[in-house]
Design an enzyme around this catalytic site. Structure first.
Site, PDB file in Angstrom:
ATOM      1  N   ILE A 171       6.171  -2.716  10.923  1.00 44.24           N
ATOM      2  CA  ILE A 171       5.519  -1.666  11.738  1.00 44.24           C
ATOM      3  C   ILE A 171       4.173  -1.542  11.193  1.00 44.24           C
ATOM      4  O   ILE A 171       4.059  -0.651  10.643  1.00 44.24           O
ATOM      5  CB  ILE A 171       6.103  -0.036  11.359  1.00 44.24           C
ATOM      6  CG1 ILE A 171       6.129  -0.308   8.968  1.00 44.24           C
ATOM      7  CG2 ILE A 171       7.673   0.467  11.000  1.00 44.24           C
ATOM      8  CD1 ILE A 171       6.696   0.935   8.612  1.00 44.24           C
ATOM      9  N   GLY A 205       0.915  -0.797  -0.203  1.00 48.48           N
ATOM     10  CA  GLY A 205      -0.281   0.095   0.308  1.00 48.48           C
ATOM     11  C   GLY A 205       0.950   1.170   0.330  1.00 48.48           C
ATOM     12  O   GLY A 205       2.060   1.313  -0.253  1.00 48.48           O
ATOM     13  N   ARG A 206       0.650   2.186   0.527  1.00 51.46           N
ATOM     14  CA  ARG A 206       0.601   3.462   0.487  1.00 51.46           C
ATOM     15  C   ARG A 206       2.378   3.222   1.599  1.00 51.46           C
ATOM     16  O   ARG A 206       3.217   4.159   0.761  1.00 51.46           O
ATOM     17  CB  ARG A 206       0.126   4.926   1.216  1.00 51.46           C
ATOM     18  CG  ARG A 206      -0.820   5.222   0.340  1.00 51.46           C
ATOM     19  CD  ARG A 206      -1.847   6.463   1.259  1.00 51.46           C
ATOM     20  NE  ARG A 206      -3.153   6.373   0.616  1.00 51.46           N
ATOM     21  CZ  ARG A 206      -4.105   5.667   0.828  1.00 51.46           C
ATOM     22  NH1 ARG A 206      -4.330   4.777   1.944  1.00 51.46           N
ATOM     23  NH2 ARG A 206      -5.861   5.619   0.156  1.00 51.46           N
ATOM     24  N   ILE A 207       2.728   2.842   2.734  1.00 48.94           N
ATOM     25  CA  ILE A 207       3.899   2.859   3.473  1.00 48.94           C
ATOM     26  C   ILE A 207       4.822   1.782   2.742  1.00 48.94           C
ATOM     27  O   ILE A 207       6.014   1.596   2.542  1.00 48.94           O
ATOM     28  CB  ILE A 207       3.345   2.136   4.671  1.00 48.94           C
ATOM     29  CG1 ILE A 207       2.313   3.289   5.423  1.00 48.94           C
ATOM     30  CG2 ILE A 207       4.356   2.350   5.238  1.00 48.94           C
ATOM     31  CD1 ILE A 207       1.919   3.037   6.894  1.00 48.94           C
ATOM     32  N   ARG A 264       1.236  -4.248  12.568  1.00 49.89           N
ATOM     33  CA  ARG A 264       0.810  -4.262  13.632  1.00 49.89           C
ATOM     34  C   ARG A 264       1.216  -5.218  14.050  1.00 49.89           C
ATOM     35  O   ARG A 264       2.083  -6.802  13.339  1.00 49.89           O
ATOM     36  CB  ARG A 264      -0.919  -4.966  13.252  1.00 49.89           C
ATOM     37  CG  ARG A 264      -1.695  -3.855  13.329  1.00 49.89           C
ATOM     38  CD  ARG A 264      -1.575  -2.727  13.950  1.00 49.89           C
ATOM     39  NE  ARG A 264      -2.394  -2.077  13.822  1.00 49.89           N
ATOM     40  CZ  ARG A 264      -2.154  -0.779  13.851  1.00 49.89           C
ATOM     41  NH1 ARG A 264      -0.735  -0.032  13.646  1.00 49.89           N
ATOM     42  NH2 ARG A 264      -2.932   0.448  13.290  1.00 49.89           N
ATOM     43  N   GLU A 292       0.751  -4.898  23.343  1.00 51.44           N
ATOM     44  CA  GLU A 292       1.506  -3.674  23.410  1.00 51.44           C
ATOM     45  C   GLU A 292       0.755  -3.429  25.118  1.00 51.44           C
ATOM     46  O   GLU A 292      -0.746  -3.671  24.852  1.00 51.44           O
ATOM     47  CB  GLU A 292       1.100  -2.845  22.360  1.00 51.44           C
ATOM     48  CG  GLU A 292       2.546  -2.873  21.417  1.00 51.44           C
ATOM     49  CD  GLU A 292       2.090  -1.817  20.183  1.00 51.44           C
ATOM     50  OE1 GLU A 292       1.033  -0.498  20.127  1.00 51.44           O
ATOM     51  OE2 GLU A 292       2.414  -2.388  18.886  1.00 51.44           O
ATOM     52  N   ARG A 326      -2.895  -8.224  -1.983  1.00 51.33           N
ATOM     53  CA  ARG A 326      -3.990  -9.148  -2.070  1.00 51.33           C
ATOM     54  C   ARG A 326      -4.396  -8.610  -4.165  1.00 51.33           C
ATOM     55  O   ARG A 326      -4.937  -9.789  -4.405  1.00 51.33           O
ATOM     56  CB  ARG A 326      -4.958  -7.753  -1.604  1.00 51.33           C
ATOM     57  CG  ARG A 326      -6.726  -8.639  -1.648  1.00 51.33           C
ATOM     58  CD  ARG A 326      -7.001  -7.868  -0.862  1.00 51.33           C
ATOM     59  NE  ARG A 326      -7.222  -7.849   0.778  1.00 51.33           N
ATOM     60  CZ  ARG A 326      -7.561  -7.212   1.871  1.00 51.33           C
ATOM     61  NH1 ARG A 326      -8.897  -6.815   1.475  1.00 51.33           N
ATOM     62  NH2 ARG A 326      -7.817  -7.749   2.936  1.00 51.33           N
ATOM     63  N   HIS A 357       6.415   1.958  19.062  1.00 50.23           N
ATOM     64  CA  HIS A 357       5.667   2.017  18.475  1.00 50.23           C
ATOM     65  C   HIS A 357       5.878   3.396  18.131  1.00 50.23           C
ATOM     66  O   HIS A 357       4.920   4.415  18.413  1.00 50.23           O
ATOM     67  CB  HIS A 357       4.293   1.637  18.711  1.00 50.23           C
ATOM     68  CG  HIS A 357       3.136   1.404  17.541  1.00 50.23           C
ATOM     69  ND1 HIS A 357       1.761   1.192  18.413  1.00 50.23           N
ATOM     70  CD2 HIS A 357       2.643   2.156  16.903  1.00 50.23           C
ATOM     71  CE1 HIS A 357       1.540   0.657  16.819  1.00 50.23           C
ATOM     72  NE2 HIS A 357       1.906   1.820  16.353  1.00 50.23           N
ATOM     73  N   ILE A 358       6.338   4.226  17.292  1.00 49.52           N
ATOM     74  CA  ILE A 358       7.046   5.938  16.969  1.00 49.52           C
ATOM     75  C   ILE A 358       6.770   5.685  15.224  1.00 49.52           C
ATOM     76  O   ILE A 358       7.728   6.947  15.262  1.00 49.52           O
ATOM     77  CB  ILE A 358       8.469   5.882  17.843  1.00 49.52           C
ATOM     78  CG1 ILE A 358       9.048   5.547  17.813  1.00 49.52           C
ATOM     79  CG2 ILE A 358       7.818   6.037  19.695  1.00 49.52           C
ATOM     80  CD1 ILE A 358      10.695   5.672  18.165  1.00 49.52           C
TER      81      ILE A 358
END
Length: 323
Positions: free
Chosen positions: A236, A154-156, A238, A267, A176, A285-286
């Site tokens: 990065i 996707g975008r990331i 989940r 978490e 997908r 988670h930064i």
């Protein structure tokens, strides 16, 4: 006046924006990390701006008798029962697009730090062990001509791929759906339909997919066995995309060379075996933690809340979740 609940402190800009349309309550961190806490107070609010740690369950939504919108301070929204919200006519929103560049930078930073053992080298120096240049000190992986396998283009995922290409890496990906040919050509990326093939061919495996029933523990003992011994894993997306027990065992047994993780299944708890695993970079988670991006996340969530509370058409609120 509308009443708006923000479940923990966020940047001031979106708070001030929302104060123009209603009474805003910003709760201390941790106040609403349980379903019970939310249920006891949500009935008083017209809008909820929440975090990924906020359990917006069916019970919470049913208790929100006045609730018109839930806006997540995140791209993901697996903490929200979307089906229940739709049945109860409560709008939901997330914050796509605005995290892309920050997360792309961050993924590249994790890979550089992991592949060149920067954490271990700095610790070595701080502990007073550095006595001069060493020919065999902290040897790592060069990235040029290595293969980056991306799960979730996707975008990331694409932002990371662009950066990796600049370092001379070859890109293969599993998604997908196949991405547009123009983008694929620009990245010189190869679409791989089989997970096992992608994993076995990757020197670096990057997880950039959403958490779904299909991706829960996608990276398990069987998949880790297929990774080359020199391979590195970056996550990065989940935490629950990885079976952390299996990953910890693979790291301790040196079946893979290292892992950089920004997210964890439970978490803020981190699997104890990961805490002692070699060549493991663990961050809290930064990935989106820049001033610009966190302001943008907050404003996108706040603008969705404003739009719904003021009765704007759904078509005028681009970040509403529609499925």
């Amino acid at each position: 006046m509308f009443k708006i609940l923000i479940t923990e402190p966020i940047p001031e800009k979106p708070i001030s924006f929302l104060e123009e349309i209603g009474e805003v309550t910003v709760a201390p961190k941790g106040t609403y990390d349980t379903e019970e806490a939310l249920i006891s107070h949500i009935h008083a609010y017209d809008a909820l701006l929440c975090m990924l740690s906020t359990p917006v369950t069916r019970n919470v939504l049913e208790a929100g008798k006045k609730l018109k919108i839930v806006a997540n301070f995140a791209v993901g929204y697996d903490n929200i029962d979307i089906k229940a919200a739709q049945e109860l006519n409560i709008k939901t929103a997330n914050t796509p697009d605005v995290l892309t560049e920050a997360c792309g930078d961050y993924a590249m930073g994790l890979l550089l730090a992991l592949s060149r053992k920067l954490k271990e080298a700095e610790n070595y120096l701080r502990e007073g062990k550095f006595s001069g240049w060493e020919p065999l000190g902290f040897l790592g992986m060069e990235l040029r001509d290595r293969t980056l396998g991306i799960i979730g283009m996707g975008r990331i995922g694409q932002a990371f791929a662009h950066r990796a290409r600049a370092f001379g890496m070859n890109i293969i990906y599993l998604n997908r759906n196949r991405i547009e040919q123009t983008t694929e050509k620009e990245l010189n990326a190869e679409f791989v339909e089989d997970l096992k093939e992608l994993v076995s061919r990757s020197d670096v495996l990057s997880l950039n997919c959403p958490l779904t029933e299909e991706t829960h523990h996608l990276i398990d003992e069987e998949i880790l066995e297929l990774m080359p011994n020199h391979a590195l894993l970056v996550n990065i997306s989940r935490g629950a995309v990885i079976d952390e027990e299996a990953l910890a065992e693979a790291l301790h047994d040196q079946k893979i060379a290292g892992a950089a993780l920004d997210v964890f299944e439970n978490e803020p708890q981190v699997h104890p075996k990961l805490l002692t695993a070699p060549n493991t970079l663990l961050l809290p988670h930064i990935a989106s933690a820049t001033y610009k991006t966190r302001d943008a996340i907050g404003m996108l969530a706040a603008e969705a809340i404003e739009g719904v509370l003021k009765g704007k058409p759904d078509s005028d609120i681009p970040n509403l979740i529609r499925r």
